[in-house]
Design an enzyme around this catalytic site. Structure first.
Site, PDB file in Angstrom:
ATOM      1  NE  ARG A 190      -3.457   2.264   2.907  1.00  0.00           N
ATOM      2  CZ  ARG A 190      -4.661   2.611   2.437  1.00  0.00           C
ATOM      3  NH1 ARG A 190      -5.284   1.791   1.613  1.00  0.00           N
ATOM      4  NH2 ARG A 190      -5.235   3.739   2.800  1.00  0.00           N
ATOM      5  CG  LEU A 231      -4.623   5.241  -1.787  1.00  0.00           C
ATOM      6  CD1 LEU A 231      -3.225   5.143  -1.194  1.00  0.00           C
ATOM      7  CD2 LEU A 231      -4.968   3.963  -2.536  1.00  0.00           C
ATOM      8  CB  SER A 232     -10.976   3.674   0.462  1.00  0.00           C
ATOM      9  OG  SER A 232     -11.798   4.403  -0.419  1.00  0.00           O
ATOM     10  CB  ALA A 233      -9.960   3.110   5.596  1.00  0.00           C
ATOM     11  CE1 TYR A 255      -9.807   1.006  -2.352  1.00  0.00           C
ATOM     12  CE2 TYR A 255      -8.011   1.585  -0.892  1.00  0.00           C
ATOM     13  CZ  TYR A 255      -8.825   1.889  -1.957  1.00  0.00           C
ATOM     14  OH  TYR A 255      -8.662   3.075  -2.641  1.00  0.00           O
TER      15      TYR A 255
END
Length: 362
Positions: free
Chosen positions: A38, A63-65, A69
């Site tokens: 990540r 970016l989502s948490a 994801y």
């Protein structure tokens, strides 16, 4: 959104935490998360935040948490050979993980409204293909990204087996999303503050399941007040692979399978570095901040404090001593790129070897 699990020291540590919290529940999803670091998708200077379970945004890059994801990847129920459409594909982080599961005979498309983010995603994809050892450990479906508003997709576009939308969908756009889905397909999207899984069971029938409460920035809707005609988004074509490309896929697959069989036959064990024992912690409530759209919103989350650090240090030392005793006669295999070594050893012209290696330099 985020803050559901403890921060990790690195990518593997973060995945351990997501598994422990049951956000990652299947082996194939775990392997995909471990293969893609990540932190590689963060801008320089921000990598220290990569392994926290929090969303991250800088300009148009978002970016989502990790917990979000994880739930998305599990809910999509990915299989080799499926077609996937990522609406709001962003950095390409999720699309790249999906590509590791659906493999070279899948379809992997992404639509992103910001041109600079599409360029960023393509650069990160190129970096992964050229530099990551994970690329040689998987059969990969390379994502194709296009610039455009995902609410303006051409009406004659093909349908997909799996679709994810990474922005909040308003109720009046739900049917628009469903039309893009094949019968038997799965659509995962945030709608009415719920991450929702929708399965198309027939021409006009659907099954719906709420996964978890979320807060996403809404889809960008272009204004029609100026009377200008909106630009239609043309999705990438679904093309048949060339004979040359198929040959590369099957040569690499054969060599990879042979190396795996040889490793099993020798009984060699590739030792994974042991992580330190997780601290015994007690939880406390703290105030933190998460991104919602372009705003920072305070949110209470649970944090952890170390408990009895002297005892923990002693236990770690005892664990390391036991680990040394347990190794015994196990043969330790140095981690290396076996597939690359096999290709380089083939009696082939250098140009063909380079093609089989996807022109990777290491």
């Amino acid at each position: 959104m985020g803050g559901a699990v403890s921060a990790g020291e690195d990518n593997d540590d973060l995945i351990d935490n997501l598994k422990e919290a049951q956000y990652i529940r299947t082996e194939k999803v775990e392997q995909a998360f471990r293969a893609i670091d990540r932190g590689d998708y963060y801008l320089d200077g921000y990598r220290d935040s990569a392994y926290k379970d929090l969303a991250w945004k800088h300009g148009n890059i978002h970016l989502s948490a990790p917990c979000i994801y994880s739930e998305v990847m599990e809910a999509l129920k990915l299989q080799p050979g499926l077609s996937f459409l990522n609406l709001g594909s962003g950095t390409g982080y999720l699309s790249t993980m999906v590509g590791l599961i659906i493999g070279p005979f899948g379809v992997n498309h992404g639509v992103e409204i910001h041109k600079d983010v599409v360029e960023y995603a393509r650069q990160k994809l190129e970096d992964f293909i050229k530099n990551s050892d994970s690329f040689d450990k998987f059969e990969f479906c390379e994502p194709a990204f296009v610039v455009g508003n995902c609410l303006e997709i051409s009406t004659d576009s093909h349908q997909y087996d799996r679709i994810y939308c990474g922005a909040g969908v308003q109720k009046d756009h739900e049917n628009y999303m469903k039309v893009l889905l094949k019968i038997g397909g799965i659509l995962v999207m945030p709608i009415e503050d719920q991450l929702t899984q929708i399965t198309r069971t027939g021409q006009c029938t659907w099954e719906r399941r709420d996964i978890l409460a979320v807060s996403f920035a809404p889809l960008v809707q272009q204004s029609r007040a100026d009377g200008k005609k909106q630009e239609t988004v043309q999705l990438p074509p679904v093309s048949v692979r060339s004979l040359q490309d198929l040959s590369r896929i099957y040569i690499r697959r054969t060599l990879r399978n042979l190396s795996n069989e040889n490793s099993q036959g020798k009984g060699a064990v590739q030792r994974v570095p042991q992580k330190r024992k997780r601290r015994r912690c007690r939880r406390r409530r703290i105030s933190t901040y998460v991104f919602v759209g372009n705003q920072l919103i305070p949110q209470m989350v649970e944090s952890e404090e170390e408990e009895h650090p002297e005892e923990e240090h002693k236990e770690v030392e005892e664990e390391e001593d036991q680990e040394e005793r347990d190794i015994g006669d196990i043969e330790i295999v140095k981690q290396e790129n076996v597939l690359r070594d096999q290709i380089l050893a083939l009696p082939l012209p250098e140009s063909l070897k380079a093609y089989l290696l996807f022109y990777r330099e290491k």
